[in-house]
Design a protein around this motif. Structure first.
Motif, PDB file in Angstrom:
ATOM      1  N   LEU B 569       0.421  -1.199   0.191  1.00 41.88           N
ATOM      2  CA  LEU B 569       0.126   0.220   0.204  1.00 41.88           C
ATOM      3  C   LEU B 569       0.773   1.179   0.364  1.00 41.88           C
ATOM      4  CD1 LEU B 569      -2.961   0.535   0.606  1.00 41.88           C
ATOM      5  CD2 LEU B 569      -2.500   1.091   2.723  1.00 41.88           C
ATOM      6  N   LEU B 570       1.686   1.367   1.128  1.00 37.42           N
ATOM      7  CA  LEU B 570       2.652   2.681   1.018  1.00 37.42           C
ATOM      8  C   LEU B 570       3.327   3.024  -0.489  1.00 37.42           C
ATOM      9  CD1 LEU B 570       4.439   2.068   4.350  1.00 37.42           C
ATOM     10  CD2 LEU B 570       2.886   3.656   3.636  1.00 37.42           C
ATOM     11  N   ALA B 571       4.213   1.520  -1.302  1.00 37.90           N
ATOM     12  CA  ALA B 571       4.862   2.426  -2.363  1.00 37.90           C
ATOM     13  C   ALA B 571       3.337   2.076  -3.290  1.00 37.90           C
ATOM     14  CB  ALA B 571       4.749   0.810  -2.222  1.00 37.90           C
ATOM     15  N   ALA B 572       2.285   1.459  -3.345  1.00 38.97           N
ATOM     16  CA  ALA B 572       2.028   1.865  -4.347  1.00 38.97           C
ATOM     17  C   ALA B 572       0.745   3.433  -4.071  1.00 38.97           C
ATOM     18  CB  ALA B 572       0.847   0.907  -4.497  1.00 38.97           C
ATOM     19  N   LEU B 573       0.409   3.281  -3.031  1.00 37.13           N
ATOM     20  CA  LEU B 573      -0.902   5.331  -3.194  1.00 37.13           C
ATOM     21  C   LEU B 573       0.054   5.821  -3.957  1.00 37.13           C
ATOM     22  CD1 LEU B 573      -3.214   5.630  -1.142  1.00 37.13           C
ATOM     23  CD2 LEU B 573      -1.315   6.434  -0.031  1.00 37.13           C
ATOM     24  N   PRO B 574       1.436   6.372  -3.715  1.00 39.03           N
ATOM     25  CA  PRO B 574       1.037   8.071  -4.608  1.00 39.03           C
ATOM     26  C   PRO B 574       1.475   7.616  -5.620  1.00 39.03           C
ATOM     27  CG  PRO B 574       3.209   6.580  -2.826  1.00 39.03           C
ATOM     28  CD  PRO B 574       2.636   5.978  -2.738  1.00 39.03           C
ATOM     29  N   CYS B 575       1.933   6.359  -6.339  1.00 38.59           N
ATOM     30  CA  CYS B 575       2.259   5.814  -7.863  1.00 38.59           C
ATOM     31  C   CYS B 575       0.288   5.763  -8.355  1.00 38.59           C
ATOM     32  CB  CYS B 575       2.520   4.796  -7.658  1.00 38.59           C
ATOM     33  SG  CYS B 575       4.834   4.231  -7.031  1.00 38.59           S
ATOM     34  N   VAL B 576      -0.008   5.289  -7.547  1.00 34.59           N
ATOM     35  CA  VAL B 576      -1.587   4.875  -8.212  1.00 34.59           C
ATOM     36  C   VAL B 576      -2.202   6.578  -8.383  1.00 34.59           C
ATOM     37  CG1 VAL B 576      -3.159   4.786  -6.545  1.00 34.59           C
ATOM     38  CG2 VAL B 576      -2.789   3.056  -7.817  1.00 34.59           C
ATOM     39  N   CYS B 577      -1.456   7.581  -7.771  1.00 33.40           N
ATOM     40  CA  CYS B 577      -2.348   9.014  -7.791  1.00 33.40           C
ATOM     41  C   CYS B 577      -2.317   9.669  -9.417  1.00 33.40           C
ATOM     42  CB  CYS B 577      -1.849   9.956  -6.579  1.00 33.40           C
ATOM     43  SG  CYS B 577      -1.522   9.834  -5.018  1.00 33.40           S
TER      44      CYS B 577
END
Lengths: 226, 611
Positions: B569-577
C-alpha cells in the motif's frame, strides 16, 4: 638443643607445606598486576610486600570476627611466581594444623576489600582474589536524571521562540489591517484632488514599477536577430 | 509577434531574501543524513575508490539533469508541486499529488529519526556516557544479562532508547521519553517553518552551514586518531573488480537519486519562490556538485573514526589474549607485548600446545574488524557511539556529532515540509485570511499525532518499512513521469524556450539528450532492477530478540501478511495517484464534452498570459 628445635621446626614446615599448596582446601589464589595499575611508579614485589599482605589478611580476619586472634604467622603464602601470583591460606590460631574455612576468609576479605586494595595502591581488577567475586559499585545516579534537565532547557527555548514568532505575527497582522483601513480613509479624502492625465493618475507615474506599454516590443526583441 | 510584458510579478508570492538563501536551502534539502551514513558504507562495500566511477556517471546522466528539470519547472511555473503539474496538464496533476503524498509519508518517519538523534543528544551531557557502561541487575552482583551478552552500546540503543519488541506484530507500549523528544522535534520544525520560507530562510543559515563546521572538526580530530590511516586506506583503495557486479551500478544510481531528494516536490516549491530571471542551470549544477562533494568530504572523518575503532578493537583483542596467556603461564607482566605476540604464540604453541588450545584464544585480525561495516542508524547509534567512548573528551564529541546529525536532518525536513505546505497553500483549501502560522501549526500537530505510532516498541521496524517502501519506489515512478511529462507532454521545444528566457542561454546538447532519452531510460532501468531485487527475496527483517539462541545476532523474520499488505500500500499509494487523477480528469472531460472549452495544454505557458 639444636636438634630439639630442629625437629618441631621441620614438622611445622612440612605442615605448612601441606596446608598451603595450589588447589589446597581453603586456599585462595591471588594475582597482582602492579605494572598495569601503576605504570612507571610500579614497585617491586618482594618479601616486605608479602609481609604487608600477610598483615592485611590478618587485619581483615580480626576485623571480621572480633573474637578472632589471627596472627601474621597464621597466614601462609606459597608458590609465588613472577606474574605476580601466589596462593595463601589462613591457619587456625587455636588449633595449629587446621585452616580457617574458606567461607570465613572470603567474607572477611570481601568486607575489607577496600582497605586491602588501598594498602597496595591497587584496585579490584589489579589485585585479584580468584575465587572471591567483588561487589560491583552501583552506578552514580543523580537525583534528577541529567537528560530531563537538558530537555527542559531545550523545550523552554523552543516554546519561547514559537510564542515570540506567533505574537509578532499577530501584531504585524493587526498593523497591516490598521494601515489598510487608514489608507482607505486617506484615499477617500484624496480622491477628489487627484489629477488625471490620459486617464491615469499622475502619482502612478512616479512609482518605480511603472507600467510598460505593451505595444512596444520588449527589450530583447528590440533588435532584429541577425 | 506576441509582446511579452515584463511586469515584475507583484503577486504577493513570498520570495527569498537573497539568492544565497535559496541555494543554501536546496543544498540543505539535498544534503541529509544519507550523505553521512549511507554513502561511506556504499563506498566501503563496493570496492572503495572504484565506486566513485559509477557514482559520477550516475550524477552526470541522472542526477544533474533531473535536478535542473525540477528547478527550472518550479521557477518557470511559479507554483508548488501540485499546481505546477496541473498547469502543465491536468492529466499529469497526479504527479504532483503523488509527490505530495510521498512528502507527507517521509516527513512522518524522518522526524522520528531526528527524535532518536535528539534523545542521544540530550543524553550526551552525562559523565560517563550512558551507553558506555552496562547497568547492574537487581541483586547488584552481575551486569544486566541482555547488556552483558551484547554490548553496552547495543543495549542502550535497543533497550533504553527504542525498548524494542522482539516481533513487529507485538506493538509494545508508547515510550514516554520518545514522545517527549518527538514533541520537541515537531516543535522545532514548527518554529522554523512557521511562516514558510520566511522563517526557514533564516534558520537554514545555521542548519545548512553548521554541519560543515562539525565535519571539519571531526576531520581534524579523526586524522589524529591512531588507526585512522588504516581506515582511510581501506575506504579508498579501489577494487575495480567490483564494477563487474551490476548491483554496484544500481546502488550508485539509487544513491544519487535519493541523495538529491528528487521527486519530493520540495525542490519545485523552493524554486517557485525565485524571480523568473534566474540562472537555474547553474544552480542545479552547483547543488548537485556540492551534494556529492559533501558525501565525499563526510566519508573521510567517518572512515578515520571507523579505522580508529577497528584498530582499538584489534588491540583489545590482542590484549585480552595476552592477559590469558600471561595468567595461564604465570609469566611476568609486560613480557608479551603486541609487537612480539605472534612470536610468543608460535613458541608457546610448539612447547605447550594443549594449554594454548585450552585457552580458546580468539584470532585477532585487523582486516576482520575493518570489514564490520554498518550503515544507517547502525552506523550512527551503535558503531560511531562506540568509537566516541574511546576518544578523550567523549561528551564534547558526542554532543557535536549529534547536533550535526540533527542539523543535517532538520534542513532536509524543511524541504519535506515545504513540499507539503506550498501545495496546500495553493490549493486554497483554507481561506486567504487564515494566517500561515495556523496552517503550519495544524500540519505539525497532525504529523506529531500520527508519528506517535513510531514511538511504540515496534516503531523502528515500521520506520524501516516506510524507508524501504514509501521512500524509494514511488520516487522513481514519479521522477519518470516528471521527465516524460515535461519532455513529451509539455514538449521540450517549449520548455527550451522557457529555460532560455530564464537563463539567457539556449539549452545545449547535453540537456537535450539527457532529458529526452538518457534520464528516462536510466530511470526505467533502475526502477525495474530495484523492483526485481525487492521481489527476489521474501520481505524480511532483522529482529532484536534477547531470547533468540544466537543472541546477540539478530533474528531473521518474515513480515506477516498484513504487514506485507501495508508495504504494498505504501509503495503503491503515491504511484497510483498518477493514473487516478488522469482518469478523474478524463471522466470529467467526458461529462463536460458538450462544453467545448477544452483545456488544451498548448495554451498554458510560462509567460502566464495567453497569446
Amino acid at each position: 638443643m639444636l636438634r630439639a628445635l630442629l625437629l618441631p621446626l621441620s614438622v611445622v614446615a612440612i605442615a605448612h607445606a601441606e596446608l598451603c599448596k595450589p588447589d589446597a582446601q581453603n586456599a585462595f589464589k591471588v594475582r597482582i598486576s602492579i605494572k598495569t595499575a601503576l605504570g612507571d611508579n610500579a614497585y617491586a614485589w618482594d618479601a616486605n610486600e608479602e609481609y604487608l599482605f600477610k598483615a592485611m589478611v590478618a587485619f581483615a580476619m580480626r576485623r571480621y570476627s572480633s573474637k578472632s586472634t589471627t596472627q601474621i604467622s597464621n597466614v601462609l603464602l606459597c608458590n609465588v611466581t613472577d606474574r605476580v601470583s601466589f596462593w595463601f591460606v589462613v591457619t587456625d590460631s587455636s588449633k595449629n594444623v587446621t585452616t580457617v574455612p574458606g567461607s570465613v576468609v572470603e567474607a572477611a576479605i570481601r568486607m575489607n576489600r577496600n582497605r586491602i586494595n588501598s594498602a597496595f595502591l591497587l584496585s579490584d581488577k589489579t589485585l585479584q582474589f580468584l575465587k572471591i567475586t567483588s561487589t560491583l559499585s552501583p552506578p552514580v545516579e543523580p537525583s534528577t536524571p541529567v537528560w530531563l534537565i537538558v530537555f527542559g532547557v531545550v523545550l523552554c527555548v523552543i516554546v519561547a521562540g514559537i510564542v515570540f514568532l506567533v505574537v509578532s505575527g499577530i501584531q504585524k497582522h493587526k498593523k497591516k489591517n490598521k494601515e489598510s483601513t487608514e489608507r482607505e480613509n486617506l484615499e477617500e479624502k484624496v480622491e477628489v484632488t487627484v489629477t488625471l492625465e490620459n486617464g491615469m493618475p499622475c502619482e502612478v507615474l512616479d512609482v518605480k514599477a511603472g507600467h510598460i506599454n505593451g505595444v512596444f516590443p520588449a527589450d530583447d526583441e528590440r533588435f532584429t536577430s541577425l | 509577434l506576441s509582446a511579452t510584458p515584463e511586469i515584475p510579478k507583484e503577486d504577493g508570492r513570498p520570495k527569498w531574501d537573497n539568492k544565497f538563501q535559496y541555494i543554501l536551502s536546496c543544498i540543505g534539502f539535498a544534503v541529509g543524513l544519507g550523505n553521512v551514513w549511507r554513502f561511506p558504507y556504499l563506498c566501503q562495500i563496493h570496492g572503495g575508490g572504484a565506486f566513485l566511477i559509477p557514482y559520477f556517471i550516475a550524477l552526470l546522466f541522472e542526477g544533474i539533469p533531473l535536478l535542473h528539470l525540477e528547478l527550472a519547472l518550479g521557477q518557470c511555473l511559479r507554483k508548488g508541486g501540485i499546481g505546477a503539474w496541473n498547469t502543465i496538464s491536468p492529466y499529469l496533476g497526479g504527479v504532483g499529488v503523488g509527490s505530495w503524498v510521498v512528502s507527507i509519508l517521509v516527513s512522518l518517519y524522518y522526524n522520528t529519526v531526528l527524535t532518536w538523534v535528539m534523545w542521544y543528544f540530550i543524553n550526551s551531557f552525562q559523565e560517563p556516557l550512558p551507553w558506555s557502561v552496562c547497568p547492574l541487575n537487581e541483586n547488584r552482583t552481575e551486569f544486566n544479562k541482555e547488556c552483558y551478552e551484547s554490548t553496552a552500546v547495543n543495549y542502550f540503543w535497543y533497550r533504553k532508547t527504542l525498548n524494542i519488541t522482539p516481533d513487529i506484530a507485538d506493538s509494545g507500549t508508547l515510550q514516554w521519553w520518545l514522545i517527549l523528544c518527538l514533541a520537541t522535534c515537531w516543535a522545532i520544525v514548527y518554529l522554523c517553518t512557521i511562516r514558510g520560507i520566511e522563517t526557514t530562510g533564516k534558520a537554514i543559515y545555521v542548519t545548512a552551514i553548521f554541519p560543515y563546521l562539525v565535519l571539519t572538526i571531526f576531520l581534524i580530530q579523526g586524522l589524529t586518531l591512531p588507526g585512522a590511516t588504516d581506515g582511510l586506506v581501506y575506504l579508498f583503495t579501489p577494487n575495480l573488480n567490483t564494477l563487474k557486479n551490476p548491483r554496484v551500478w544500481l546502488d550508485a544510481a539509487t544513491q544519487i537519486f535519493f541523495s538529491l531528494s528528487l521527486a519530493f516536490g520540495g525542490l519545485i516549491a523552493f524554486s517557485s519562490y525565485n524571480p523568473q530571471k534566474n540562472d537555474c542551470e547553474k544552480d542545479a549544477v552547483t547543488v548537485a556538485i556540492v551534494n556529492s562533494m559533501t558525501s565525499l568530504y563526510a566519508s573521510i572523518p567517518v572512515f578515520s573514526v571507523l579505522g580508529f575503532k577497528a584498530t582499538t578493537a584489534y588491540w583489545d583483542c590482542l590484549d585480552r589474549n595476552i592477559i590469558s596467556i600471561i595468567n595461564e603461564f604465570d609469566l611476568p607482566e609486560e613480557s608479551i607485548m603486541r609487537q612480539n605476540y605472534t612470536s610468543w604464540i608460535s613458541f608457546l604453541n610448539s612447547s605447550h600446545p594443549e594449554k594454548i588450545a585450552g585457552l580458546k584464544l580468539k584470532s585477532c585480525d585487523l582486516q576482520e574488524f575493518l570489514d564490520q561495516s554498518a550503515s544507517g542508524t547502525g552506523l550512527a547509534f551503535i558503531v560511531f557511539t562506540q568509537a566516541i567512548i574511546l576518544m578523550p573528551g567523549s561528551q564534547a564529541w558526542a554532543i557535536l556529532f549529534f547536533i550535526m546529525l540533527f542539523s543535517l536532518g532538520l534542513s532536509s525536513m524543511f524541504g519535506n515540509i515545504e513540499g507539503v505546505f506550498t501545495p496546500l497553500l495553493e490549493l486554497q483549501i483554507v481561506s486567504k485570511s487564515t494566517p500561515k502560522e495556523l496552517l503550519s501549526g495544524i500540519i505539525c500537530l497532525i504529523s506529531f499525532l500520527v508519528a506517535l505510532c513510531f514511538t511504540l516498541g515496534s516503531g523502528s521496524y515500521w520506520i524501516d518499512i516506510f524507508d524501504r517502501y514509501a521512500g524509494s519506489v514511488p520516487l522513481l515512478v514519479i521522477a519518470f513521469f516528471e521527465v516524460t511529462g515535461v519532455v513529451y507532454v509539455y514538449r521540450i521545444k517549449r520548455f527550451s524556450k522557457d529555460v532560455k528566457r530564464m537563463t539567457g542561454r539556449k539549452l545545449n546538447l547535453y540537456w537535450q539528450i539527457t532529458w529526452r532519452f538518457i534520464s528516462p531510460l536510466l530511470l526505467l532501468i533502475v526502477f525495474m532492477a530495484f523492483v526485481t531485487l525487492q521481489m527476489l527475496k521474501p520481505p524480511s527483517y532483522a529482529a532484536w530478540n534477547p531470547k533468540y539462541e544466537s543472541f546477540p545476532m539478530k533474528e531473521e523474520k518474515v513480515y506477516p501478511p498484513w504487514v506485507q499488505a501495508i508495504c504494498v500500500l505504501l509503495a503503491a499509494l503515491p504511484c497510483v495517484c498518477v493514473p487516478l487523477v488522469a482518469l478523474f480528469h478524463l471522466i470529467k472531460q467526458k461529462c463536460r464534452s458538450k462544453d467545448t472549452s477544452l483545456i488544451s495544454s498548448e495554451v498554458f505557458s510560462c509567460q502566464g498570459t495567453n497569446s
